[in-house]
Each structure stands twice: as C-alpha cells, then as structure tokens.
Design an enzyme around this catalytic site. Structure first.
Site, mmCIF file in Angstrom:
data_model
loop_
_atom_site.group_PDB
_atom_site.id
_atom_site.type_symbol
_atom_site.label_atom_id
_atom_site.label_comp_id
_atom_site.label_asym_id
_atom_site.label_seq_id
_atom_site.Cartn_x
_atom_site.Cartn_y
_atom_site.Cartn_z
ATOM 1 N N LYS A 116 -0.923 70.989 -9.110
ATOM 2 C CA LYS A 116 -0.408 71.084 -7.745
ATOM 3 C C LYS A 116 -1.372 70.454 -6.742
ATOM 4 C CE LYS A 116 1.720 75.586 -8.651
ATOM 5 N NZ LYS A 116 3.146 75.510 -8.925
ATOM 6 N N ARG A 292 11.172 68.097 -14.733
ATOM 7 C CA ARG A 292 12.019 68.489 -15.867
ATOM 8 C C ARG A 292 13.350 68.981 -15.315
ATOM 9 N NH1 ARG A 292 11.753 73.936 -14.528
ATOM 10 N NH2 ARG A 292 9.696 74.607 -13.860
#
Ligand code: ADP
Ligand code: ADP
Ligand code: MG
Length: 673
Positions: A116, A292
């Site tokens: 992140k 994803r």
C-alpha cells in the site's frame, strides 16, 4: 480462447469461475487440499488433483505444486480467484516461465500495487488524490509517533502488505500509539510476513466506494462503475451494492477517470478494483488497488448484465475488451450480503462445524453473461449440506445477491431472501444481516463505515429468552414429529391395525398431557400440551393458550395461537429444534437429551475457542491477574483472539509457548484462586 484452465482456489469463487468456464465449454482442472477432497468445487471440475495437507501454506499457496498440476493436466491458463495466490507477483511470473497464462495482471502491476505504501507513492505521482498520512520507509516507533502527532488523531496504522481488513489499528490518542503499533506489526508479520506499516488520517463517517476497472492487452481501459462497500465490521465488507446510493453522474465520471488513471499508471491488464475512501461531501481519496477479481464482483455483473469472469478469460486470451466505455450501462440496483459462519454476538468470532442443514432462498440461477432480465436472487456458494466449515479457511458460507429495478425493490428482495436462508450446525450472521438490511440507517441509504458500530443496540438484539410464539412452534413441531414417529413405529410392528398405533395426535406417552422442556440460551422453559374438550391447549408458566396447527414434512409450520396465526419453519437436528421466525433463528434444545448438546460456550474459560497458533503469552507463571486481564493471544482463522482471565487469580501453569499449535477446547493455562 482456452480449452482447459486450472482454478487455483477453493470455495465459492472456484465454483463461480467453473460455472463460466463450463458455459463456455472450457474444461476445468481443480486443485484441493486434503480437507477439501469431498468439496463442491472438486465435484464441479472435470479433473481434480490433491496438492497437500489442509493448511493453505501446504496446499493452496504452493505455487510450484499448482504449476506442476497445470502442466501435467494440459491446462493452458491458471485462474487464481481471490485471496491465496491471486496477488502474488512471483507466482504470476512463475506461470509465465512455465508457459502458462496467469489470468490476471502482469507481475509488474501486481508488484506496483502490492504494498500500500509504494502504491500510494506511485499514485501521488499520477495525480490521484490521497488521504493525508505517512507512507515512507522509515519505521522506527519514535519517528512514526511524531508523524502521527503531526497528522492529528485519530490516525490509522495499516500494514503495508495488509488485506482482508487485517493489520489495522485505529489510534485515538498519542499515548496509545506505541502499543498499537507493536500489535499491528506483530499481526502484519504473522499474516503477511512483512511488518512495514503506513499511517493515515482516520476519517470519520467515511464511505468505501470502489471502482471496477478492466483493461485489455491492447491499451484499452474502461470502468464498470462503482460499488459501495461501506457497511463493514472490523474493516471487512459485509454488504456491498451497486450503484452507490446518492452517486451523482459527474462524481461517478470523476472517480471512474481517477481509477482508470491509477490502472494505466501501472500498465494494468484484466480485472482490477481501485478502492477509494470518500467523505460525506463527496471528496474521495485513493486507498489501495486490488489486482484481482473482487469478492463483491457479482453486484457489478447484476447491474451491467456482464460476466466478469468471461471478460477475464477474453482479456487473458489476448482478445480486446468486448465493450467500450459508452456501451456499458447501469440497469437497476444490486446488493450482496456475505453469509458467514460466525457469531455476531461474540464479536463475529468464526464458527466451525458440520453444516447439518442448509436451505438457500429460492434462487433464480445465474446463467452468466447478458442475463436478460437479470436474475432477481442469486446464490454463490461453495458448500452443500453435509460439508464442514473448517478452521483452515475463510468461514464464508455463501454470497446472497439480489437485483431490483431500484434500491427499494432490491432491499425488499434481500430482506425476504435472508428470511428464507437457513443454516443449522454453525452460528451464522444471517439474522444479523437481516437486522442491518431492515434498519433505518441502511434502508435510507445513509451509509458510512461506522453504520454497524453506531447502531449496535438495534443490530445486536439481546438474547430475549424464549418467546411464547417460538415455544408454541417448537412444541407443536415436536408434538407432530412424535406423532409421525409413532405412526412409523406402528407400521413396523406385528399388529399394524392395533388401535394403539392410531394417529389421533395423542401418541406422546399416551397421556392426556405432555410436558416438554426446552433450553434456549441456558434458560429452561417447560411447556405443557393439554388435551381439552375444546382442542389442544399450551401451558407455560401461568399462561394458557389455545393451540392448533399444521406442519408439512419439510418443516413449514402454520399455527393458531389463541387465534393469532403464526407461520414459521422448524428443523430438528439431533435433539435441538431450530425455529426460523421473522428472519431470526431460535435454537431450542430438548432437555432430556442435553448430554447430546455440543456446547460452543467458551466465554469465560481458559480454553482455546478454536484450533490455532499461540502468538503471545502475556503473563508469567505466578502472576496475579484480575478478571478480564489479557492472558494469551491466539491466532486462528486469520484473526487474533485474546483469551482473558474469567476471574481473578494466580497463574498456576502455562501450557503452551508462542508458536505452538493448539487444538480447540484445550486449556491454555491454569488459574488458582
Ligand atoms: P475484498 O476487498 O474483495 O473483500 P478482501 O481483501 O477482504 O477482499 O479479501 C478477499 C479474500 O481474500 C477474502 O476471502 C479473504 O479472506 C482473502 N484474504 C485476504 N487476505 C488474505 C490473506 N492474507 N491470506 C489469505 N486470504 C486472504
Ligand atoms: P484492506 O487491504 O484490508 O482491504 P484497506 O486499506 O482497503 O485495507 O481498508 C479497509 C477498510 O478500512 C476500508 O474499507 C475502510 O472502511 C477502512 N479504512 C481504511 N483507511 C481508512 C481511513 N484512512 N480512514 C477511515 N477508515 C479507513
Ligand atoms: Mg481494501
């Protein structure tokens, strides 16, 4: 297009992917762990291979074993689903090396978005707005504390490598920072093998709004609108919907453009989700990108009529995106509820066990792409009755997805479908979901991530003790079942015509009255059914009711209780009745058979609530502890559980050391008074 693919996953998502593959005539290769040999995803595959023991690290995370199966079986591509290896760049790379297509983005894009902190640095450069915070490499506690002070409390400490709502700590004041940091790092190290953290301003009453993006290998990238995933518990999504309530077209366009910019900045290909955190005024900031297919992708499918797995396969096969931005349209409203084996009243503690009874709402089966008109109720599930929710994997039972012409219709369908969803054998969040869906806060569309916490009193209904209508349903069901059993027994005796086998409804002990003792939430209640001239009466305590009714063999019940008509369903498993009434499940055990009851009451004991690994022992032998003192931290089902002292005492012995694996129910230490 491929003719054979391997699905490197389990549960509902493996089944979901298999459905599309089969519809397209593509053969499916499944992999499974020893715990999943008899599971639904294996039964749906054309071929299936065992890849190791139950723990994910020995099976579903073994990229080498999975690639070997793909080669051996002749699969051309691997779909990783979500979780497990889906965001593992090394695995994506290894697939390519082995000559297999990884159905997902290029390894470089996964890597760029994997941490992140690094992703935020990149987004800063691409001009995507960020939450104020620190996302650099310096990690020493004193420095981070200074950064947190600068940002201003409350702040959120996040594991850079985190996911699934794990590895996050809200810190309200400076004094709590260092301890929260240590606990966050410990969880991050244990779960993600990386203890790097970042710090963000913790927004109050924000909304989680994410954008579905899709890019092909030819440089095209579109967004398939937004999903609102604000309703969360422990930073994990519970209900998701599309479109986001109150979303204005210009805001949607701006968020869509920001998401496409984010994807293009990392050379994205395939399905991806850019998550934003939004203020009530509509301003929004990049949080992370999930590289994803997302758990909640079905709500996007329902409002667009598209099959996102089909799109993934097309893109992976090198084909162009089937539609341009102008061609994708929003039709109606869709909401998804995640049905989990967990106990909301015990801080959503996962619940494991055998699914002794499962009845899903009547589903209009989803047939894949271009559902016209859309299915109104869709159930995506990876389990069947008789399957086990094991402690090894995510305790999800199913995703319940509804579609409606507008949000009001979708809400009504969801409330109804939740009321029809029955599970016996494990605790579930079904009734809790029903309460959220019917709450004013949710139905008005006034969403933010604190909705559940703020409405605790309404959503976590206190155990109320047995109600008369529930008792009446249970008593009537038990009475009827005894009658049927007596008839069955009569049929198998030598004297089938004996008057003693007549079903006149009074077979119970052949007496004019019969007492049944039910135990609900540790509270016993006696109910007496009495035969009177006017018909049957039910007595409990000082109350006395007229009772009549009808039960069908599938458990549907309709009774008249003093002239009041009550409809519900009753399911008996072992010596316990589950009464489903008004969206709530009431479990009433028959007292005679109490020894058969499995107890799941671990509150206030020193026993492990489930199998897991000891993360930390917080006390030493001989320590004096007060009631509630944290003693041991156990990690199980991807969560940390703290075992606290059930009473004051002295620690007499400590039975396990950090790192050791323990079984459910074993005492972790002993206390002396
Ligand atoms: P979403 O944003 O789609 O809800 P999550 O981040 O909550 O996705 O996780 C998606 C799935 O991946 C969930 O089923 C979750 O249990 C699983 N998951 C997330 N993180 C991990 C992890 N570190 N290890 C294993 N599974 C994970
Ligand atoms: P994960 O990888 O676990 O999904 P995210 O960074 O996406 O982690 O955050 C998960 C959730 O935590 C968000 O959906 C939101 O509810 C909450 N959250 C994250 N960042 C913030 C923030 N800065 N302020 C308030 N809530 C936040
Ligand atoms: Mg997230």
């Amino acid at each position: 297009m491929f003719s054979k693919i391997l699905i490197a996953n389990r549960g509902e998502i493996a089944c979901r992917i298999a459905k599309t593959a089969k519809r397209l005539g593509i053969s499916v290769v499944a992999v499974y762990s020893e715990a999943d040999a008899g599971s639904r995803h294996v039964s749906m595959a054309d071929e299936a291979y065992c890849i190791g023991p139950p723990p994910a690290k020995d099976s579903y995370l073994r990229g080498d074993a999975i690639i070997e199966v793909a080669k051996k079986s002749g699969a051309q591509a691997i779909h990783p689903g979500y979780g497990f290896l889906s965001e593992n760049d090394a695995f994506a790379e290894a697939c390519a090396k082995a000559g297999l297509v990884f159905i997902g983005p290029p390894p470089s894009a996964i890597r760029a978005m994997g941490l992140k902190s690094a992703a935020k640095a990149l987004m800063e450069k691409a001009g995507v707005p960020l939450v104020p915070g620190y996302h650099g490499d310096k990690q020493d506690p004193a420095f981070l504390r200074t950064e947190a002070d600068k940002i201003g409390y409350p702040v959120l400490i996040k594991a850079s490598a985190g996911g699934g709502g794990k590895g996050m700590r809200v810190v309200e004041k400076g004094g709590d920072f260092v301890e929260a940091l240590a606990s966050c790092q410990r969880e991050a190290k244990a779960s993600f093998g990386d203890d790097q953290v970042l710090i963000e301003k913790y927004l109050t009453r924000p909304r989680h709004i994410e954008i579905q993006v899709f890019a092909d290998t030819r440089g095209q990238c579109v967004y398939l609108f937004e999903r609102d995933c604000s309703v969360q518990r422990r930073h994990q999504k519970v209900l998701e919907e599309a479109p986001a309530p109150g979303m204005q077209p210009d805001r949607r366009k701006a968020m869509g453009a920001a998401a496409v910019a984010a994807a293009q900045a990392v050379g994205y290909v395939g399905a991806g989700t850019v998550e934003f955190i939004a203020n009530q005024d509509g301003s929004f900031y990049f949080m992370e990108m999930n590289t994803r297919l997302q758990v909640e992708h079905p709500v996007t499918e329902m409002i667009t009529g598209l099959d996102l797995v089909h799109w993934q396969l097309q893109v992976a096969a090198g084909l162009p995106l089937p539609l341009t931005q102008d061609q994708v349209k929003i039709n109606g409203h869709s909401i998804e509820a995640r049905v989990y084996a967990e106990n909301p009243a015990k801080n959503f503690l996962p619940s494991t066990g055998l699914l002794k009874h499962v009845r899903t709402p009547e589903a209009v089966e989803f047939e894949g792409a271009m559902v016209q008109p859309p299915a109104s109720v869709r159930v995506d599930s990876g389990v069947r009755p008789g399957d086990t929710i094991s402690p090894y994997y995510d305790p999800m039972i199913a995703k319940l997805i509804v579609w409606g012409e507008d949000r009001g219709v979708a809400l009504a369908r969801l409330a109804r479908a939740l009321g029809e969803f029955e599970v016996v054998g494990v605790s579930t969040n079904i009734a809790f979901l029903g309460r959220v869906v019917k709450s004013r806060a949710f139905s008005s569309g006034d969403l933010d991530t604190g909705l559940i916490e703020r409405n605790r009193d309404e959503l976590f209904a206190p155990a109320s003790g047995p109600r008369d209508d529930v008792l009446a349903l249970a008593a009537f069901a038990e009475f009827t079942l005894s009658g049927w059993t007596a008839t069955q027994r009569g049929k198998t005796t030598d004297e089938p015509n004996s008057p003693w086998h007549l079903v006149d409804g009074w077979r119970l002990n052949e007496q004019p009255h019969h007492t049944i003792v039910f135990v609900e939430d540790d509270q016993s209640t006696a109910v007496t059914l009495v035969r009177a001239a006017s018909g049957m009466r039910m007595r409990t305590g000082s109350a006395d009711y007229a009772l009549s009714g009808k039960m069908s063999p599938d458990g549907a019940l309709r009774i008249e209780l003093d002239g009041r008509s009550v409809g519900g369903r009753a399911v008996r498993v072992g010596s316990e009745w589950s009464i489903f009434l008004g969206g709530e499940q009431h479990r009433l055990a028959l007292k005679d058979d109490l020894h058969e009851l499995e107890s799941d009451a671990h509150g206030g004991t020193l026993a492990a609530p489930m199998p897991g690994k000891i993360i930390a022992v917080l006390v030493a032998k001989g320590a004096r502890v007060e009631k509630g003192t944290p003693l041991v931290i156990l990690e199980a089902m991807k969560m940390e559980h703290t075992i606290t002292a059930p009473r004051a005492g002295t620690v007499a012995s400590i039975r396990f050391a950090p790192g050791e694996q323990v079984d459910e129910g074993v005492d972790l230490l002993t206390l002396e008074d």
